[in-house]
Scaffold this active site. Structure first.
Site, PDB file in Angstrom:
ATOM      1  N   HIS A 150       0.882  -1.105   0.071  1.00 24.60           N
ATOM      2  CA  HIS A 150       0.059   0.101   0.107  1.00 24.60           C
ATOM      3  C   HIS A 150       0.652   1.173  -0.002  1.00 24.60           C
ATOM      4  CE1 HIS A 150      -3.613  -2.428   1.757  1.00 24.60           C
ATOM      5  NE2 HIS A 150      -3.133  -2.754   0.503  1.00 24.60           N
ATOM      6  N   PHE A 151       0.507   2.319  -0.747  1.00 23.07           N
ATOM      7  CA  PHE A 151       1.250   3.488  -0.868  1.00 23.07           C
ATOM      8  C   PHE A 151       0.214   4.803  -1.280  1.00 23.07           C
ATOM      9  CE2 PHE A 151       0.950   1.623  -5.057  1.00 23.07           C
ATOM     10  CZ  PHE A 151       0.177   2.601  -5.809  1.00 23.07           C
ATOM     11  N   VAL A 152       0.831   5.741  -0.800  1.00 27.61           N
ATOM     12  CA  VAL A 152       0.375   7.362  -1.273  1.00 27.61           C
ATOM     13  C   VAL A 152       1.722   7.876  -1.978  1.00 27.61           C
ATOM     14  CG1 VAL A 152      -0.834   9.308  -0.885  1.00 27.61           C
ATOM     15  CG2 VAL A 152      -1.378   7.172   0.466  1.00 27.61           C
ATOM     16  N   GLU A 153       1.355   8.301  -3.287  1.00 25.14           N
ATOM     17  CA  GLU A 153       2.674   8.872  -3.939  1.00 25.14           C
ATOM     18  C   GLU A 153       2.198   9.875  -4.876  1.00 25.14           C
ATOM     19  OE1 GLU A 153       4.047   5.297  -5.640  1.00 25.14           O
ATOM     20  OE2 GLU A 153       3.100   5.494  -7.421  1.00 25.14           O
ATOM     21  N   ASN A 263     -10.309  -5.835  -5.359  1.00 25.93           N
ATOM     22  CA  ASN A 263     -10.741  -7.047  -4.464  1.00 25.93           C
ATOM     23  C   ASN A 263     -12.013  -7.055  -3.943  1.00 25.93           C
ATOM     24  OD1 ASN A 263      -7.855  -7.681  -4.493  1.00 25.93           O
ATOM     25  ND2 ASN A 263      -7.810  -7.974  -2.446  1.00 25.93           N
ATOM     26  N   SER A 296       5.192  -0.597 -10.017  1.00 27.78           N
ATOM     27  CA  SER A 296       5.819  -0.654  -8.705  1.00 27.78           C
ATOM     28  C   SER A 296       6.250   0.497  -8.034  1.00 27.78           C
ATOM     29  CB  SER A 296       7.057  -1.571  -8.841  1.00 27.78           C
ATOM     30  OG  SER A 296       8.189  -0.913  -9.467  1.00 27.78           O
ATOM     31  N   HIS A 318      -4.656  -5.988 -12.232  1.00 28.00           N
ATOM     32  CA  HIS A 318      -4.747  -5.268 -11.293  1.00 28.00           C
ATOM     33  C   HIS A 318      -3.343  -4.426 -10.818  1.00 28.00           C
ATOM     34  CE1 HIS A 318      -2.800  -7.654  -8.159  1.00 28.00           C
ATOM     35  NE2 HIS A 318      -3.026  -6.845  -7.121  1.00 28.00           N
ATOM     36  N   GLY A 321       2.145  -7.743 -10.750  1.00 22.48           N
ATOM     37  CA  GLY A 321       2.078  -9.044 -10.305  1.00 22.48           C
ATOM     38  C   GLY A 321       3.479  -9.530  -9.993  1.00 22.48           C
TER      39      GLY A 321
END
Length: 391
Positions: A150-153, A263, A296, A318, A321
């Site tokens: 999980h991220f915020v960028e 999901n 990524s 999504h 992978g």
């Protein structure tokens, strides 16, 4: 307890998918409730259904085929600011990522830091004792991000199509992208109903016990469905709060947004039949539907428009992978390898760990090339300042 005749299903990017993921999908489509399946090019092994697996069922929902992070999702905000402003305001943007959200399992806001949102006022929180008990957790975790991938960028968003659904002129903009789900709320719902489904289906072989289901016309099935839907709205609100707080902190106006679950389970019609479509690590890609497919921490992601491919059950990948497990990554990848990779691409990383290094993911461009029948690319997103769990 399987179907007598093995069901065939389409696979995109087979050369990029390991045999264990294929075996998991083979088992899933043999369930007596299965109607159709599809496997996306980012597929890798998961619990029960592989990540990147899409499964349509009749009259039943499979909690583990939705996943433990219900409504894990993406959101993109495109700002009315040129991309070059990211480098010019780097310290201010880094501070916004530090101050406007929290990262990690169990992390929550307290007191006046807590956000307000209409999702917290819904009567659905009173529907079952489980949901009622999760309300306080939801209040504290609204506007927070998880751990792992999980991220915020912040990054550069490039419009690639002159005529596009976003209504934006061609060019490069500053943008914010987030990836997280329903936090502890979704995990508790998934854990409770997955265990219940397994108890209700002792006849299932051990190899597919995580694919135990709940009948949609049963009380438990309706409970899970309503809880899953609530988790979805909570996850959407979570992203909304993060993006609103960041935009306010940096003072930039938002021109456009794109968001999607990956999901989740949806009630849809395919082949003239009403079915439950589980997308576990798969992006909805109905005709004209917009979605986000990230790469990524060190690689580009793409904004796509669905082509409505029926064979894929209107789905796409999504993300890129995984190529290796988290344990393998920790043994193989070093922080110096990550630093070198990101440095070459002028990317600043805040937090993160070796198990999320760019090296552990499939090349995103190969994944995208394998699904040109499923989506059309309308924009490209390149990360510049990435915030993840960790120091």
């Amino acid at each position: 307890m399987t179907q007598e005749t093995p069901m065939l299903y389409p696979v995109w990017g087979r050369e990029q998918i390991d045999d264990a993921s294929i075996a998991q999908m083979d088992a899933a489509v043999q369930l007596p409730i299965a109607v159709a399946g599809a496997l996306m090019p980012d597929a890798h092994v998961g619990y029960g259904l592989p990540i990147g697996g899409v499964l349509a069922t009749e009259g039943a929902v499979i909690p583990y085929a939705v996943g433990v992070d219900i409504a894990c999702r993406m959101r993109l905000s495109v700002y009315d600011v040129k991309g070059r402003m990211i480098e010019a305001h780097e310290e201010r943007l880094k501070n916004a990522l530090k101050e406007q959200t929290l990262f990690g399992a169990g992390k929550a806001f307290r007191g006046r830091e807590r956000a307000e949102h209409a999702v917290l006022d819904e009567d659905t929180w009173l529907y079952t004792p489980l949901l009622k008990g999760l309300k306080d957790k939801a209040v504290g975790q609204l506007g927070t991000s998880g751990s792992g991938n999980h991220f915020v960028e912040f990054g550069l968003f490039e419009v690639l199509q002159p005529q596009n659904a976003l209504g934006l002129p061609e060019g490069e903009y500053a943008a914010l992208v987030s990836h997280s789900g329903s936090r502890g709320v979704g995990y508790a719902i998934a854990d409770h109903y997955s265990k219940l489904a397994i108890e209700l289906h002792p006849e299932l072989d051990k190899s597919v016990r995580h694919l135990a289901w709940l009948d949609m016309d049963s009380g438990y099935g309706q409970e899970y469905w309503r809880a899953m839907d609530l988790a979805g709205r909570f996850a959407a609100a979570n992203h909304e709060v993060i993006h609103q707080r960041v935009a306010k902190a940096i003072g930039w106006d938002v021109l456009a947004t794109v968001e999607n679950h990956h999901n989740f389970a949806w009630e849809e019609e395919h082949g003239g039949q009403s079915v439950i479509v589980h997308r576990k690590g798969a992006t909805p890609a109905g005709k004209g539907v917009l979605g986000i497919i990230p790469g990524s921490m060190g690689d580009a992601g793409y904004i796509v428009e669905g082509l409505g491919n029926e064979a894929s059950l209107h789905s796409a990948s999504h993300g890129a992978g995984r190529l290796m497990s988290r344990s393998q990554a920790r043994k193989t990848i070093t922080r110096s390898m990550i630093k070198s990779y990101l440095g070459e691409r002028r990317i600043t990383l805040m937090g993160g760990d070796t198990d999320e290094a760019p090296h552990v993911y499939k090349p995103i461009d190969q994944v995208m090339a394998a699904q040109t029948e499923l989506v059309k690319v309308i924009g490209k997103y390149s990360p510049r300042i990435v915030r993840m769990d960790g120091k």
